[in-house]
Design an enzyme around this catalytic site. Structure first.
Site, PDB file in Angstrom:
ATOM      1  CD1 TRP A  88      -6.115 -10.098  11.892  1.00 57.53           C
ATOM      2  CD2 TRP A  88      -5.480  -8.753  10.227  1.00 57.53           C
ATOM      3  NE1 TRP A  88      -4.780  -9.845  12.067  1.00 57.53           N
ATOM      4  CE2 TRP A  88      -4.363  -9.025  11.064  1.00 57.53           C
ATOM      5  CE3 TRP A  88      -5.313  -7.939   9.114  1.00 57.53           C
ATOM      6  CZ2 TRP A  88      -3.098  -8.495  10.801  1.00 57.53           C
ATOM      7  CZ3 TRP A  88      -4.056  -7.411   8.868  1.00 57.53           C
ATOM      8  CH2 TRP A  88      -2.968  -7.681   9.698  1.00 57.53           C
ATOM      9  CG  HIS A 138       3.524   0.785  12.284  1.00 57.25           C
ATOM     10  ND1 HIS A 138       4.298  -0.223  11.757  1.00 57.25           N
ATOM     11  CD2 HIS A 138       2.235   0.429  12.056  1.00 57.25           C
ATOM     12  CE1 HIS A 138       3.511  -1.149  11.242  1.00 57.25           C
ATOM     13  NE2 HIS A 138       2.265  -0.775  11.402  1.00 57.25           N
ATOM     14  CD  GLU A 151      -2.460  -2.909  -1.220  1.00 60.23           C
ATOM     15  OE1 GLU A 151      -3.081  -2.695  -0.165  1.00 60.23           O
ATOM     16  OE2 GLU A 151      -1.531  -3.724  -1.311  1.00 60.23           O
ATOM     17  CB  SER A 158      -0.926   0.005   1.220  1.00 59.39           C
ATOM     18  OG  SER A 158      -0.181  -0.014   2.413  1.00 59.39           O
ATOM     19  CD  GLU A 183      -3.648 -11.647  14.871  1.00 60.82           C
ATOM     20  OE1 GLU A 183      -4.865 -11.748  14.726  1.00 60.82           O
ATOM     21  OE2 GLU A 183      -2.973 -10.739  14.344  1.00 60.82           O
TER      22      GLU A 183
END
Length: 772
Positions: free
Chosen positions: A575, A708, A498, A447, A619
């Site tokens: 998710w 981030h 994206e 992205s 996860e």
């Protein structure tokens, strides 16, 4: 029988906190306004819980970023690199945000702390950093202040603290020669100080979250638990300590809990492990109260009152009604705020809507269960039970849940469907001939910045304010700009950016059968980052091509390879809010087949590099090790089903972020992706320790800078990280890329960071000895 809540979503029902945070970070709002928004959210949440007749309402469950980071600030666990920010000129909240996001202003240039997943959820926490003989002190009084604020509001709340042992275990040692649990002797006095202060203000019950009591822990850790909780109870004999466990059962540590620890109330997660109740009822001392986590705090399906009442009555019959509490299984942080906001959502069918329950509604479920158990003859309780039963039966008997064709396709899967045609080295030779990439090839994760204009155009299209032709043309122009920027920067493998995608899971769910969508079902992932998980209610299959036209258009604009970008089956599963009426493995296989169809269509359209992102692979790993192999078998099979239908010359990438997978590296290798990109920057390539004793066979791109954080990485930093990576991985297997997608960054930051990255790659190539 009391009701209580472990925690409530803090983003605001309409993401008020997210918006205030991002405006504050960008300088568009004041510190005072941000503080007020936080106060408004807290008081709104307290009032909701009061209205729902919750007996023990939590405080200190609010956070401006993350509850683990809150604890680090509270106990003064502030890494040395941030010490210069502790000044009167810089608010403490800015120090806090610097620890989470990094800080680059004037003479200050510090990196963010590491971030990783909160157990097996999609929530991320900021990893505490620990040093030998580290001292702690009460640095932030947030716990005390919020208890006092609630008291002023008219409530005596239940302060929530991350338990001292779980807090230490969630962190990392930043130097060798000690184990972080040794720091408990320095940390415990600060906890005692906090508890003393809130007790003096009137707190009578304190919630200590100790999720590690539901995990495999060593005998040394068990001894520390015994010593700590005996000391806390000795210091505060009149305070009720509630130990809360969640995400797994406590059977593994029940002897420790029931015989060695001094506390008053035990909370257990009966959604994740309903079978533990019998043995807990048998072993837990009679003087202890038991909290039943019976309303699902991690999913959105309506509670089955009849089944829950049977469970509650079983506990009441053994322990007495005065010794039983009912609660959600865990904090409601992991669920959307309010189903009432969806009442006008025509995209969410009414028959599905009646099966759902969000955080506010789950509070009502607790209250209804309490009334039904205590006052079974109550007319309102009978009406509520009747309506609930009708909703449960409606879902159970619905014809929209199962597609026989999908079931048959899953049942016919073979080993051949899960295997590439050739081994990796043979595939790599063919891919090198076609792609002709340099050493240290550069790429991004997928992205690019989602600007305000892009989001506006997508929203206009969704509201039917613009035509599909106008929308498509706009998105093609954005793709064209993104391709041009990447070419100018000198990247080797491009992406289309994206722009047309709202979210990496929601975008695909919208084009798959078996999914439903909310408008306000937002859940916090980290900081201000919120996601809106789709709801998987039925069999999953692909309606038509989902990404091919966009990828094909992007590839037509450049001679360089452009990656087709897909989200993998395990991540779509993890998710989403997943149906709970069939095994998760079966649902994952259905998704895998849908992605497989898309992969094959991308290859047919001429896309030579296809990325199937699986950031949630680690996860989903069960918290107890004896369950790992079962999960890894079906999860990796699902990835291989999605990726194995292509020819050898098609290069398959995957991406994983914020995942500690040192202990499952051999399983990750078994995914057999041609290239894997991973997050490594925040941990300074620490994740590559996994490769020290394991020769990873395929190519790998260890993320070289942290997307981030708004901080721009220096070229020499990136060169240093890649040189460090070469100590683990041969250079001909190394790729250079950011650690995650660039969706949340702005274009200025993105261009500057990628420029540093490309220059670093060129410097590394130049340093390779030339063969004459």
């Amino acid at each position: 029988m009391l009701t209580h809540n472990l925690g409530y979503p803090r983003i605001g029902s309409k993401r008020e906190l997210k918006k205030a945070l991002e405006e504050y970070w960008s300088g568009k709002t004041t510190y005072k306004n941000l503080i007020q928004v936080g106060k408004n959210v807290r008081q709104h949440n307290w009032q909701l819980q009061k209205n729902a007749n919750i007996d023990l309402i939590p405080s200190n469950d609010f956070s401006f970023y993350d509850q683990v980071l809150d604890m680090s600030l509270t106990v003064g666990a502030i890494p040395k690199r941030y010490q210069a920010l502790i000044t009167e000129e810089i608010p403490v909240l800015d120090l806090y945000f610097a620890m989470a996001r990094g800080y680059q202003k004037g003479i200050f240039d510090v990196t963010a702390m590491e971030m990783t997943k909160w157990f097996d959820t999609n929530y991320h926490y900021i990893v505490p950093e620990f040093y030998k003989d580290q001292e702690f002190k009460l640095f932030s009084t947030k716990v005390i202040d919020e208890f006092y604020e609630a008291k002023q509001y008219g409530l005596i709340t239940k302060p929530v603290l991350l338990g001292p042992i779980s807090y230490l275990l969630l962190g990392k040692e930043k130097e060798s020669g000690f184990h972080r649990i040794e720091l408990i002797k320095n940390l415990l006095p600060v906890y005692i100080s906090i508890i003393k202060k809130v007790a003096a203000l009137g707190a009578v019950c304190i919630q200590l979250d100790e999720p590690f009591l539901a995990l495999d822990i060593s005998s040394e850790i068990k001894q520390v638990y015994k010593e700590v909780y005996n000391e806390l109870k000795a210091c505060f004999p009149d305070v009720k300590f509630m130990i809360t466990t969640y995400f797994e059962g406590v059977t593994t540590n029940l002897e420790l809990i029931s015989q060695d620890l001094k506390f008053d109330i035990l909370h257990i997660d009966l959604v994740r492990d309903p079978k533990q109740l019998d043995i807990v009822l048998e072993k837990l001392p009679k003087e202890m109260q038991l909290s039943l986590g019976i309303v699902d705090g991690r999913n959105i399906w309506k509670n089955d009152y009849k089944a829950s009442i049977e469970t509650i009555l079983k506990a009441v019959n053994v322990r007495g009604v005065e010794n039983v509490l009912v609660a959600p299984s865990c904090s409601l942080l992991h669920t959307p705020c309010d189903l009432d906001l969806e009442m006008q959502n025509e995209d969410l069918p009414s028959n599905i809507k009646q099966w759902l329950s969000f955080a506010k509604q789950k509070l009502g479920e607790l209250s209804a269960l309490r009334v039904s158990v205590l006052y079974p003859e109550d007319e309102n309780a009978a009406i509520a039970l009747s309506y609930n039963s009708a909703c449960i039966d409606s879902r159970r008997n619905s014809k929209i849940l199962h597609d026989e064709q999908v079931r048959k396709r899953v049942s016919k899967l073979t080993i051949k469907d899960k295997s590439r045609k050739s081994e990796f080295l043979a595939r790599k030779t063919k891919q090198k001939e076609i792609l002709r990439l340099p050493d240290f090839p550069t790429t991004t994760i997928g992205s690019f910045p989602q600007t305000k204009d892009i989001r506006k155009k997508r929203s206009e299209f969704k509201r039917k304010e613009i035509s599909k032709i106008e929308y498509d043309n706009y998105m093609r122009s954005e793709i064209g700009k993104t391709i041009q920027i990447q070419e100018e920067l000198g990247l080797d493998v491009l992406v289309h950016g994206e722009a047309e995608r709202n979210d990496m899971v929601e975008y695909f769910g919208e084009q798959l059968k078996g999914f439903a969508f909310t408008k306000f079902g937002w859940v916090q992932s980290y900081g201000s980052r919120c996601v809106k998980p789709p709801i998987i209610y039925g069999s999953v299959s692909r309606k038509k091509e989902m990404t091919v036209s966009w990828s094909k258009f992007a590839q037509s604009l450049t001679p360089l390879p452009v990656k087709g970008m897909l989200t993998g089956p395990v991540t779509i599963l993890q998710w989403s809010f997943v149906r709970n009426d069939q095994p998760r493995s079966e649902t994952c296989a259905e998704i895998a087949l849908a992605i497989r169809d898309e992969v094959k269509d991308l290859e047919s359209a001429g896309i030579k590099v296809i990325q199937i992102d699986e950031p949630a692979m680690r996860e989903g790993l069960p918290l107890l090790k004896d369950q790992w192999n079962q999960y890894l078998k079906w999860a990796i099979d699902a990835f291989r089903i999605s990726s194995s239908g292509v020819e050898d010359y098609t290069q398959i990438h995957t991406h994983m972020c914020y995942s500690e997978f040192n202990d499952i590296i051999d399983h990750i290798a078994h995914m057999d992706a041609d290239v894997i990109t991973i997050e490594c920057s925040r941990s300074q390539m620490e994740l590559l320790d996994a490769f020290a004793g394991f020769k990873y066979p395929n190519d790998i791109g260890p993320g070289v800078y942290d997307i981030h954080s708004p901080r721009i990485p220096k070229t020499e930093e990136i060169v240093g990280l890649i040189q460090k990576a070469q100590g683990y991985i041969p250079k001909d297997q190394l790729w250079i890329n950011p650690d995650c997608g660039l969706k949340t960054r702005n274009w200025k930051e993105t261009k500057e960071a990628l420029k540093s990255m490309v220059i670093a790659a060129k410097e590394l190539r130049a340093a390779i000895p030339q063969v004459v």
